[in-house]
Design an enzyme around this catalytic site. Structure first.
Site, PDB file in Angstrom:
ATOM      1  N   GLY A 276       0.845  -1.193   0.000  1.00  0.00           N
ATOM      2  CA  GLY A 276       0.000   0.000   0.000  1.00  0.00           C
ATOM      3  C   GLY A 276       0.876   1.236   0.000  1.00  0.00           C
ATOM      4  O   GLY A 276       1.134   1.871  -1.017  1.00  0.00           O
ATOM      5  N   CYS A 345      -9.555  22.161  17.532  1.00  0.00           N
ATOM      6  CA  CYS A 345      -9.489  22.457  18.966  1.00  0.00           C
ATOM      7  C   CYS A 345      -8.999  21.265  19.774  1.00  0.00           C
ATOM      8  O   CYS A 345      -9.735  20.685  20.571  1.00  0.00           O
ATOM      9  CB  CYS A 345     -10.855  22.924  19.445  1.00  0.00           C
ATOM     10  SG  CYS A 345     -11.368  24.393  18.563  1.00  0.00           S
TER      11      CYS A 345
END
Ligand SMILES: Cc1ncc(COP(=O)(O)O)c(C=O)c1O
Length: 473
Positions: A276, A345
């Site tokens: 991959g 955040c």
């Protein structure tokens, strides 16, 4: 050879300056180079050319259909781990006969689809899965070609979260139990044993752990044959690493193939490989823009418009990605040690820590390198950030191969339950959105007015309206 380089002071993907794509598509975006995908596949295929090998690209690394189609055109099959990936592989032109199905949790529905399609093999990971596949195959009057994934209890010496071949990992059947599990499989209807499968982890940077695992598997094949099983295939998984940092030099596909030949060649098995990262990792970058540079008492933070939701590898695996400005810094440019962070955040939303980089200012564009694998596929919409778009370059041309979703697309995925629909209607009556509750009677109310509410915001976003899907030259 890399296909991402500076030319005339501008960072290019093949023949295209990335700043040109940024101007058209907006930031952040992923960009892949066709030539790099083709070159990496070719290097792998050439390494195995003298062996009967099927190279099945592991879609989990990057499942954009343009990427799959590029690799399929070069000759790759596919390794899939879900119905979605199976559908993507087939939609991108990979013949079912070149698809293998891996994964610890295949559902009966996924098995049925793969059986109907006629895939190359199922890599079965447990005894209960054997029974399930047997039942599904029988119910469809099909025979499922299977390997059983063995867990060789070998330390891949990679990051713990991408290590899969230790006894404590959830993958495969313990190698000590393998003969018993093969015996069970042979007794079940609807299954045809064709081989053995192993995959010990990802981003391996040395051959030793591979060799230890494959040696164990080779010994097992001899035992299984002695037990009367017709073992004709060896699926050796993926895992070959790429250099993320200067100085790293993982083994080449040629060295990897030579080791495999030495360790397993005497068995006369057909090979399946599932690379991959090695095919796509170095073939992609994530391009982002500097929003702010913020100096605090202890640190200087460069805040990008790309974040952990776009590329999670640094937060998840403490992964290193080289970061370069798109405009080549002058030889005497000042440098600064900074943290590169995103707007999400979370303190974990850090793409690089204490990194010495040419000084960056608001508006600068940067490329986060080697982001082609486990980048876009792991992106999320956390903080209601639209999924990052993807671009594929070919020579002097480029195409948007996944547009940035609009906020209407994003918000429109939610549904309000009937008991809240009125509240939303009231809000819209108050001017927040235009009401439309025709679907609420059926209990599937969409949030009214999302498209119109999103429209003004969409205008502010340079790429909210996807450009036409054409190849530009
Ligand atoms: C079964 C299997 N095959 C292939 C791969 C691809 O690994 P890589 O991208 O490291 O080559 C993975 C990923 O971990 C995997 O789990």
């Amino acid at each position: 050879m890399t296909h991402f380089t500076y030319r005339n002071g501008e960072f290019h993907a093949e023949d295209v300056p990335l700043s040109r794509i940024a101007a058209e598509v907006g930031t952040p975006f992923y960009c892949y180079a066709s030539a790099a995908l083709e070159e990496h596949y070719r290097a792998f295929a050439e390494a195995f050319a003298a062996m009967p090998a099927l190279i099945c690209y592991a879609l989990k690394a990057n499942s954009n259909q343009a990427v799959i189609a590029t690799l399929a055109a070069a000759g790759a099959g596919a390794d899939v781990v879900s119905e979605g990936e199976l559908r993507r592989a087939m939609a991108a032109g990979v013949p079912a006969s070149r698809i293998v199905f891996s994964g610890v949790g295949k559902t009966a529905g996924e098995m049925a689809l793969a059986l109907a399609a006629g895939i190359h093999q199922f890599n079965v990971e447990s005894e209960p899965e054997l029974h399930s596949l047997s039942a599904v195959a029988q119910s469809l009057g099909k025979i499922a070609p299977i390997t059983i994934r063995v867990n060789p209890d070998i330390d891949a010496r990679t990051h713990a979260k991408i290590s899969t071949g230790k006894a404590e990992n959830k993958f495969g059947v313990p190698w000590q139990r393998a003969r018993a599990v093969y015996r069970q499989a042979a007794a079940l209807p609807g299954l045809k044993i064709v081989g053995v499968d192993v995959h010990i982890g990802s981003q391996l940077t040395e051959l030793g752990p591979f060799e230890a695992a494959f040696t164990r598997v080779a010994a097992l094949v001899a035992e299984l044959r002695a037990d009367g099983h017709d073992i004709t295939r060896l699926d050796l998984g993926g895992g070959l690493g790429i250099p993320y940092e200067a100085g790293q030099q993982p083994p080449s596909p040629a060295d990897y193939a030579a080791m495999i030949r030495r360790v397993t060649g005497h068995l006369g098995c057909a090979l399946v490989l599932e690379p991959g990262r090695r095919l796509v990792g170095d073939a992609g970058v994530l391009v982002a823009q500097v929003l702010y540079v913020k100096a605090s008492e202890r640190k200087t933070f460069v805040i990008l418009d790309a974040a952990m939701n776009d590329l999670i590898r640094p937060s998840l695996y403490d992964a290193w990605h080289d970061i370069v400005p798109l405009r080549k810094p002058a030889a005497d440019a000042p440098y600064q040690v900074v943290d590169i962070v995103g707007p999400v955040c979370e303190s974990g939303d850090t793409l690089a820590t204490d990194r010495r980089l040419p000084s960056l200012v608001k508006g600068d564009l940067v490329a986060i390198r080697s982001a082609g694998a486990y980048g876009a596929v792991m992106a999320s919409t956390y903080n209601t950030r639209p999924l990052v778009p993807e671009v594929l370059v070919k020579g002097e041309g480029f195409a948007l191969v996944r547009p940035r979703p609009s906020y209407a697309d994003l918000l429109g995925l939610d549904r309000l339950p009937p008991w809240l629909d009125g509240a939303a209607g009231a809000a819209s009556a108050a001017g927040a959105a235009s009401a439309s509750s025709t679907a609420s009677a059926a209990g599937t109310a969409s949030i009214p007015g999302t498209a119109s509410a999103a429209a003004p915001l969409a205008l502010r976003h340079p790429a909210a309206t996807p450009p036409p899907k054409i190849l530009r030259t």
